[in-house]
Scaffold this active site. Structure first.
Site, PDB file in Angstrom:
ATOM      1  N   SER A 134     -75.932   2.713 -21.044  1.00  0.00           N
ATOM      2  CA  SER A 134     -76.976   2.707 -20.021  1.00  0.00           C
ATOM      3  C   SER A 134     -76.971   1.316 -19.396  1.00  0.00           C
ATOM      4  CB  SER A 134     -78.302   3.061 -20.690  1.00  0.00           C
ATOM      5  OG  SER A 134     -79.385   2.892 -19.824  1.00  0.00           O
ATOM      6  N   TYR A 148     -79.462   2.046  -8.334  1.00  0.00           N
ATOM      7  CA  TYR A 148     -78.757   1.996  -9.633  1.00  0.00           C
ATOM      8  C   TYR A 148     -79.750   2.210 -10.770  1.00  0.00           C
ATOM      9  CZ  TYR A 148     -76.070   0.006 -13.527  1.00  0.00           C
ATOM     10  OH  TYR A 148     -75.438  -0.190 -14.734  1.00  0.00           O
ATOM     11  N   LYS A 152     -80.045   4.961 -13.922  1.00  0.00           N
ATOM     12  CA  LYS A 152     -80.020   4.565 -15.338  1.00  0.00           C
ATOM     13  C   LYS A 152     -81.359   4.866 -16.024  1.00  0.00           C
ATOM     14  CE  LYS A 152     -75.746   2.933 -15.808  1.00  0.00           C
ATOM     15  NZ  LYS A 152     -74.757   3.413 -16.786  1.00  0.00           N
TER      16      LYS A 152
HETATM   17  O1  NJP Z   1     -67.658  -1.738 -14.905  1.00  0.00           O
HETATM   18  P1  NJP Z   1     -66.169  -1.597 -14.295  1.00  0.00           P
HETATM   19  P2  NJP Z   1     -68.168  -1.828 -16.410  1.00  0.00           P
HETATM   20  N1  NJP Z   1     -65.188   9.208 -13.505  1.00  0.00           N
HETATM   21  O2  NJP Z   1     -66.412  -1.418 -12.841  1.00  0.00           O
HETATM   22  C1  NJP Z   1     -65.048   4.193 -14.314  1.00  0.00           C
HETATM   23  C2  NJP Z   1     -72.561  -0.237 -17.344  1.00  0.00           C
HETATM   24  N2  NJP Z   1     -73.129  -1.575 -17.191  1.00  0.00           N
HETATM   25  O3  NJP Z   1     -67.081  -1.762 -17.382  1.00  0.00           O
HETATM   26  O4  NJP Z   1     -62.746   3.261 -11.005  1.00  0.00           O
HETATM   27  C3  NJP Z   1     -64.582   8.492 -14.467  1.00  0.00           C
HETATM   28  O5  NJP Z   1     -65.314  -2.712 -14.754  1.00  0.00           O
HETATM   29  C4  NJP Z   1     -64.072   3.281 -13.619  1.00  0.00           C
HETATM   30  O6  NJP Z   1     -62.877   3.980 -13.417  1.00  0.00           O
HETATM   31  P3  NJP Z   1     -61.868   3.664 -12.154  1.00  0.00           P
HETATM   32  C5  NJP Z   1     -72.119   0.450 -16.067  1.00  0.00           C
HETATM   33  O7  NJP Z   1     -73.196   1.032 -15.378  1.00  0.00           O
HETATM   34  C6  NJP Z   1     -72.406  -2.597 -16.716  1.00  0.00           C
HETATM   35  O8  NJP Z   1     -69.080  -2.969 -16.482  1.00  0.00           O
HETATM   36  O9  NJP Z   1     -61.171   4.961 -11.929  1.00  0.00           O
HETATM   37  N3  NJP Z   1     -64.615   7.155 -14.521  1.00  0.00           N
HETATM   38  C7  NJP Z   1     -63.961   2.154 -14.651  1.00  0.00           C
HETATM   39  O10 NJP Z   1     -63.094   2.527 -15.693  1.00  0.00           O
HETATM   40  C8  NJP Z   1     -71.158   1.478 -16.629  1.00  0.00           C
HETATM   41  O11 NJP Z   1     -71.851   2.634 -17.051  1.00  0.00           O
HETATM   42  C9  NJP Z   1     -72.990  -3.855 -16.590  1.00  0.00           C
HETATM   43  O12 NJP Z   1     -60.973   2.573 -12.655  1.00  0.00           O
HETATM   44  C10 NJP Z   1     -65.330   6.509 -13.584  1.00  0.00           C
HETATM   45  C11 NJP Z   1     -65.383   2.086 -15.204  1.00  0.00           C
HETATM   46  O13 NJP Z   1     -66.027   3.335 -14.879  1.00  0.00           O
HETATM   47  C12 NJP Z   1     -70.549   0.781 -17.839  1.00  0.00           C
HETATM   48  O14 NJP Z   1     -71.379  -0.348 -18.112  1.00  0.00           O
HETATM   49  C13 NJP Z   1     -74.292  -4.052 -16.954  1.00  0.00           C
HETATM   50  C14 NJP Z   1     -66.012   7.164 -12.558  1.00  0.00           C
HETATM   51  C15 NJP Z   1     -66.187   0.962 -14.580  1.00  0.00           C
HETATM   52  O15 NJP Z   1     -65.611  -0.247 -14.938  1.00  0.00           O
HETATM   53  C16 NJP Z   1     -69.137   0.293 -17.645  1.00  0.00           C
HETATM   54  O16 NJP Z   1     -69.050  -0.500 -16.460  1.00  0.00           O
HETATM   55  C17 NJP Z   1     -75.013  -3.000 -17.431  1.00  0.00           C
HETATM   56  C18 NJP Z   1     -65.905   8.583 -12.530  1.00  0.00           C
HETATM   57  N4  NJP Z   1     -66.482   9.322 -11.566  1.00  0.00           N
HETATM   58  C19 NJP Z   1     -74.427  -1.759 -17.549  1.00  0.00           C
HETATM   59  N5  NJP Z   1     -66.630   6.239 -11.787  1.00  0.00           N
HETATM   60  C20 NJP Z   1     -72.248  -5.043 -16.076  1.00  0.00           C
HETATM   61  N6  NJP Z   1     -70.926  -5.001 -16.040  1.00  0.00           N
HETATM   62  O17 NJP Z   1     -72.893  -6.059 -15.732  1.00  0.00           O
HETATM   63  C21 NJP Z   1     -66.372   5.041 -12.337  1.00  0.00           C
HETATM   64  O18 NJP Z   1     -76.295  -3.217 -17.792  1.00  0.00           O
HETATM   65  N7  NJP Z   1     -65.588   5.198 -13.409  1.00  0.00           N
END
Ligand code: NJP
Length: 270
Positions: A134, A148, A152
């Site tokens: 989350s 956003y 969440k």
């Molecule tokens: O972000 P990022 P995070 N089907 O952008 C994939 C939460 N979060 O690792 O675009 C399948 O490096 C995307 O895939 P692709 C955030 O809300 C973060 O930080 O195809 N995959 C990539 O692998 C999220 O829930 C922060 O390469 C889909 C990944 O998601 C989680 O952490 C703070 C998709 C995103 O990688 C991981 O995000 C917080 C789909 N339809 C919560 N759409 C923070 N980073 O500050 C996207 O509180 N992806």
């Protein structure tokens, strides 16, 4: 340990780090991503304990197929990490209805698709852990994060209730609320930004964009550290229902709880 993890969004960022940490701990991983090639490349190629499967979480049919294929290949899913997600960043009125719906389609309905695909298997075995990534933005909202946070907050409300439905059947839940993590999350590679011109907010939006640009790449949270923490927690017999990760997240969450307590006290009927 030799359990099977199914992880969404494992091509980069936190999902990729969780896959690496689970593999390092000797677990078997079904790493899923919209681009299987990108996940394969990020994780150094498939091997006996690493299976890479394509999955866009907005596709419910594909989510069912991936769960079935994982169980067919390796016999079980012990830990589901519902990680994939992204942010629509900016002031609410700068977003089209389509952009807001897209945010929910991925962060809420996509996450539900994968849980729905895996939960029956876990219920049947009276065993399993669902880790839901989350956000502290699922507990606290602020200007620029309304869309956003809405998605969440919805994840939080859904999973808090669903966890109580699953618990008597032996399936556990861990909701993770990170603060700002150094991933692509705030980058244009992942985030979308509202684009409808709204002069009343122009100055505030300029400041918000400057904050995002400054923060992108300089976030205090280390995704590797969080990944290691999740893998450790998942190996324990007692798993907490929540993990608020990072000083920033704990400060924001605590301030919200304090504010709520005060407002509840002030709301006394007499
Ligand atoms: O972000 P990022 P995070 N089907 O952008 C994939 C939460 N979060 O690792 O675009 C399948 O490096 C995307 O895939 P692709 C955030 O809300 C973060 O930080 O195809 N995959 C990539 O692998 C999220 O829930 C922060 O390469 C889909 C990944 O998601 C989680 O952490 C703070 C998709 C995103 O990688 C991981 O995000 C917080 C789909 N339809 C919560 N759409 C923070 N980073 O500050 C996207 O509180 N992806």
């Amino acid at each position: 340990m030799d359990r099977v993890w199914l992880i969404t969004g494992a091509s980069r960022g936190l999902g990729c780090e969780i896959a690496r940490a689970a593999l390092d701990a000797g677990e078997t991983v079904a790493a899923t991503a919209r681009s299987a090639d990108a996940a394969r490349e990020a994780l150094g190629g498939e091997h006996g304990r690493l299976h890479v499967l394509p999955l866009d979480i907005t596709d419910a049919v594909a989510a069912n197929a991936v769960a079935a294929e994982t169980i067919k290949r390796v016999g079980a899913i012990d830990v589901l990490v519902n990680n994939a997600g992204y942010a629509e960043l900016g002031y609410f009125e700068t977003f089209s209805d389509a952009a807001v719906r897209r945010q929910f389609e991925v962060n809420l309905f996509g996450t539900m698709n994968v849980a729905r695909a895996v939960a029956p298997h876990m219920r049947a075995r009276r065993s399993g852990l669902i880790v839901t990534i989350s956000s502290v933005s699922g507990l606290v909202s602020n200007a620029g994060g309304a869309v956003y946070s809405a998605s969440k907050f919805a994840v939080e409300g859904w999973m808090e209730g669903f966890a109580q439905e699953l618990a008597p059947l032996g399936v556990r839940s861990l909701l993770v609320e990170p603060g700002m993590l150094r991933t692509d999350f705030m980058d244009r590679k992942s985030a979308n930004f509202g684009s409808i011109d709204t002069p009343d907010y122009a100055e505030a939006i300029t400041q918000y964009r400057a904050f995002v640009n400054e923060a992108n790449g300089n976030q205090p949270g280390d995704p590797r550290q969080l990944a290691a923490r999740i893998v450790t927690l998942a190996s324990q017999s007692e798993v907490p229902s929540r993990l608020v990760f990072g000083d920033d997240a704990r400060q924001w969450a605590s301030a919200k709880v304090d504010q709520l307590r005060q407002e509840i006290a002030r709301s006394a009927d007499r």
